[in-house]
Design a protein around this motif. Structure first.
Motif, PDB file in Angstrom:
ATOM      1  N   ALA A 315      25.438  17.654  -6.770  1.00 57.21           N
ATOM      2  CA  ALA A 315      26.480  18.521  -6.217  1.00 57.21           C
ATOM      3  C   ALA A 315      26.038  19.125  -4.893  1.00 57.21           C
ATOM      4  CB  ALA A 315      26.830  19.615  -7.224  1.00 57.21           C
ATOM      5  N   LEU A 316      24.786  19.564  -4.823  1.00 55.95           N
ATOM      6  CA  LEU A 316      24.274  20.107  -3.568  1.00 55.95           C
ATOM      7  C   LEU A 316      24.241  19.041  -2.484  1.00 55.95           C
ATOM      8  CD1 LEU A 316      21.372  22.331  -4.949  1.00 55.95           C
ATOM      9  CD2 LEU A 316      23.504  23.137  -3.909  1.00 55.95           C
ATOM     10  N   ALA A 317      23.904  17.784  -2.898  1.00 57.76           N
ATOM     11  CA  ALA A 317      23.890  16.690  -1.926  1.00 57.76           C
ATOM     12  C   ALA A 317      25.284  16.406  -1.382  1.00 57.76           C
ATOM     13  CB  ALA A 317      23.305  15.436  -2.569  1.00 57.76           C
ATOM     14  N   ARG A 320      28.205  20.976  -1.854  1.00 57.02           N
ATOM     15  CA  ARG A 320      28.737  22.097  -2.625  1.00 57.02           C
ATOM     16  C   ARG A 320      27.860  23.329  -2.402  1.00 57.02           C
ATOM     17  NH1 ARG A 320      33.637  20.895  -5.418  1.00 57.02           N
ATOM     18  NH2 ARG A 320      33.620  18.661  -5.877  1.00 57.02           N
ATOM     19  N   ASP A 321      28.476  24.507  -2.520  1.00 55.35           N
ATOM     20  CA  ASP A 321      27.662  25.713  -2.426  1.00 55.35           C
ATOM     21  C   ASP A 321      26.922  25.922  -3.740  1.00 55.35           C
ATOM     22  OD1 ASP A 321      29.203  27.556  -4.280  1.00 55.35           O
ATOM     23  OD2 ASP A 321      30.784  27.073  -2.832  1.00 55.35           O
ATOM     24  N   PRO A 322      25.875  26.726  -3.764  1.00 59.60           N
ATOM     25  CA  PRO A 322      25.054  26.879  -4.969  1.00 59.60           C
ATOM     26  C   PRO A 322      25.839  27.302  -6.209  1.00 59.60           C
ATOM     27  CG  PRO A 322      23.927  27.814  -3.075  1.00 59.60           C
ATOM     28  CD  PRO A 322      25.298  27.444  -2.605  1.00 59.60           C
ATOM     29  N   ASP A 324      29.070  26.645  -6.968  1.00 59.52           N
ATOM     30  CA  ASP A 324      29.793  25.480  -7.483  1.00 59.52           C
ATOM     31  C   ASP A 324      28.838  24.475  -8.109  1.00 59.52           C
ATOM     32  OD1 ASP A 324      32.227  26.464  -6.787  1.00 59.52           O
ATOM     33  OD2 ASP A 324      32.393  25.341  -4.911  1.00 59.52           O
ATOM     34  N   ALA A 325      27.677  24.272  -7.471  1.00 59.35           N
ATOM     35  CA  ALA A 325      26.703  23.326  -8.009  1.00 59.35           C
ATOM     36  C   ALA A 325      26.219  23.777  -9.385  1.00 59.35           C
ATOM     37  CB  ALA A 325      25.530  23.178  -7.054  1.00 59.35           C
ATOM     38  N   ALA A 326      26.005  25.085  -9.553  1.00 61.93           N
ATOM     39  CA  ALA A 326      25.582  25.597 -10.855  1.00 61.93           C
ATOM     40  C   ALA A 326      26.657  25.374 -11.912  1.00 61.93           C
ATOM     41  CB  ALA A 326      25.246  27.084 -10.739  1.00 61.93           C
ATOM     42  N   SER A 327      27.917  25.577 -11.548  1.00 61.31           N
ATOM     43  CA  SER A 327      29.016  25.349 -12.504  1.00 61.31           C
ATOM     44  C   SER A 327      29.104  23.881 -12.879  1.00 61.31           C
ATOM     45  CB  SER A 327      30.341  25.821 -11.895  1.00 61.31           C
ATOM     46  OG  SER A 327      30.299  27.199 -11.596  1.00 61.31           O
ATOM     47  N   ILE A 328      28.936  22.985 -11.907  1.00 59.73           N
ATOM     48  CA  ILE A 328      28.976  21.551 -12.192  1.00 59.73           C
ATOM     49  C   ILE A 328      27.800  21.162 -13.098  1.00 59.73           C
ATOM     50  CG2 ILE A 328      28.713  19.259 -11.135  1.00 59.73           C
ATOM     51  CD1 ILE A 328      30.302  20.366  -8.734  1.00 59.73           C
ATOM     52  N   GLY A 329      26.630  21.769 -12.852  1.00 59.79           N
ATOM     53  CA  GLY A 329      25.494  21.498 -13.715  1.00 59.79           C
ATOM     54  C   GLY A 329      25.750  21.914 -15.151  1.00 59.79           C
ATOM     55  N   HIS A 330      26.287  23.109 -15.341  1.00 57.57           N
ATOM     56  CA  HIS A 330      26.620  23.564 -16.693  1.00 57.57           C
ATOM     57  C   HIS A 330      27.663  22.656 -17.335  1.00 57.57           C
ATOM     58  CE1 HIS A 330      25.011  27.777 -15.753  1.00 57.57           C
ATOM     59  NE2 HIS A 330      24.343  27.352 -16.822  1.00 57.57           N
ATOM     60  N   ALA A 331      28.667  22.280 -16.552  1.00 55.63           N
ATOM     61  CA  ALA A 331      29.722  21.414 -17.097  1.00 55.63           C
ATOM     62  C   ALA A 331      29.163  20.065 -17.512  1.00 55.63           C
ATOM     63  CB  ALA A 331      30.827  21.244 -16.055  1.00 55.63           C
ATOM     64  N   ALA A 332      28.241  19.503 -16.708  1.00 60.24           N
ATOM     65  CA  ALA A 332      27.652  18.215 -17.057  1.00 60.24           C
ATOM     66  C   ALA A 332      26.843  18.313 -18.339  1.00 60.24           C
ATOM     67  CB  ALA A 332      26.765  17.727 -15.907  1.00 60.24           C
ATOM     68  N   VAL A 333      26.061  19.382 -18.497  1.00 55.29           N
ATOM     69  CA  VAL A 333      25.279  19.567 -19.719  1.00 55.29           C
ATOM     70  C   VAL A 333      26.205  19.662 -20.925  1.00 55.29           C
ATOM     71  CG1 VAL A 333      23.758  21.172 -20.936  1.00 55.29           C
ATOM     72  CG2 VAL A 333      23.342  20.655 -18.540  1.00 55.29           C
TER      73      VAL A 333
END
Length: 429
Positions: A315-317, A320-322, A324-333
């Motif tokens: 997401a960061l690549a 995305r801002d940090p 949004d990237a954190a939310s995408i990480g949680h959603a993926a998990v």
């Protein structure tokens, strides 16, 4: 003016009063609640008894020509006094100040109403007038004074309420400020109503016929004025509730993707029991949040922080801002864990361990949005499963493969050039 233009505002005000009556029963000693109900009651009664059919019926039932005239004037004066009392109690202050001012306004309008009745019975108005009593008897002794007193009393309330609301609106904000500005508009229309009536009466004194101002123009202002006054008083009372309800409905809808993701992981077991149709949006939101918390506890053994770490990197690549990237990480998990639980797979030894912090509160809204919109999360759902020992399926998520899968299969692929008809696949290998 059609009778419906009198009866429709009366019905609307009566319905609002019916809605407010339970509050009056619970807080009958609250002067603010009483004032609101009095405004609605006198306003609706004023429209009801000013309608020409009602005027004729009252005159006929009383046996006194034009008896409805002082009755309507008294109701309108009571409405004016109730509005002033409501403003005084609404704005607040020391109890002694509120009591003193309220008594002054009450006594003043009580004297006005008593004078209206006395002047009517001192004068003579033998011919029933359903719509033009103000101008027809404008020059009749005592009756003309009664009409003038009624108009001056109404204008006094209009000016006083407008000034009070205007000054107060400049000092507050939010729904209260909006309600006060609506009240200013409503009472300016009330002032216009009185002014047009007074202009028609003064014209009669000078031998001119401006009756159209009293019988057509002024009544056209009464309905909108009453509607704005009622709306102005109700906005600060219902506005916060409407805002809270709208926010609850919006949050409930936005949590839908996360709810469905976890509900699918629960399989035959429902996260929460069905709720009755009459539950409020706030209660429905609370129940959905509780179900999401239970669902997160259900999939916790399958949670693998490595999946979230790789998803955040991607997401960061993407720029995305940090947050949004954190939310995408949680959603993926969560998506990977829900997939494993849905297939009944045995959790990997590396999943469910460590210090993974689950989202909560408003973070859940961002995670739910990522579950619905993120292509990275969608790729997690499409990723192939490794062979395992699931109870209900022959495949299970392999946490060891998920980080590689996130960087490889989940990474956006560069577009491939289209192959022309002349190009053939390389068969040398």
């Amino acid at each position: 003016m059609a009778s419906a233009e009198y009866y429709l505002p009366a019905i609307v005000l009566a319905l609002i009063l019916a809605i407010r009556l339970p509050n009056l029963v619970r807080a009958r000693r609250d002067p603010l609640v009483r004032s609101v109900c009095l405004v609605l009651a006198f306003g609706g009664a004023g429209f009801l008894f000013a309608a020409p059919p009602t005027v004729a019926a009252v005159n006929r039932a009383s046996g006194i020509p034009n008896f409805s005239g002082p009755l309507v004037y008294a109701l309108v004066s009571s409405y004016s006094a109730s509005c002033l009392l409501l403003i005084v109690n609404w704005r607040g202050g020391s109890p002694d100040y509120i009591r003193r001012v309220s008594r002054r306004w009450t006594a003043g309008y009580a004297v006005v109403i008593a004078a209206l009745i006395v002047l009517f019975f001192l004068g003579r108005a033998p011919a029933d007038r359903l719509t033009d009593l103000d101008t027809y008897y404008a020059r009749t002794p005592y009756i003309g004074e009664m009409i003038l007193l009624y108009l001056l009393g109404h204008m006094t309330a209009a000016v006083a309420t407008t000034v009070l609301c205007w000054r107060w609106a400049l000092q507050v904000g939010g729904w209260l400020r909006a309600g006060l500005w609506v009240l200013v508009a409503g009472w300016l229309l009330n002032l216009g109503f009185s002014l047009f009536k007074l202009m028609a009466v003064v014209a009669r004194w000078t031998g001119r016929d401006w009756d159209v101002l009293s019988t057509i123009v002024a009544p056209r202002l009464a309905g909108p004025a009453a509607a704005l006054v009622a709306l102005g008083f109700m906005l600060p009372l219902t506005g916060p509730w409407a805002t809270t309800t709208w926010r609850a409905l919006t949050a409930y809808r936005r949590l839908g993707p996360l709810w469905r993701e976890l509900a699918g992981a629960a399989r035959e077991q429902a996260l929460v029991a069905p709720v009755p149709w009459y539950w409020s949006p706030q209660l429905r939101l609370t129940r959905r949040e509780a179900g999401i918390a239970d669902g997160l506890s259900l999939v916790r053994p399958y949670l693998d922080e490595r999946v979230g770490s790789q998803a955040r990197t991607l997401a960061l690549a993407e720029g995305r801002d940090p947050a949004d990237a954190a939310s995408i990480g949680h959603a993926a998990v969560i998506a990977a864990a829900a997939r494993g639980a849905r297939h009944g797979a045995a959790p990997s030894p590396s999943a469910g361990t460590g210090h993974l912090t689950l989202p909560s509160g408003r973070e859940l809204l961002a995670v739910s949005r990522a579950l619905r919109r993120s292509s990275i999360v969608a790729a997690v759902r499409r990723a192939p499963l490794a062979a395992g020992t699931g109870t209900d399926a022959d495949t299970t998520p392999c946490p060891e493969d998920l980080p590689r899968l996130s960087l490889g299969s989940l990474a956006p692929r560069p577009p491939q050039p289209a192959r022309t008809a002349e190009q053939k696949p390389d068969e040398s290998g």
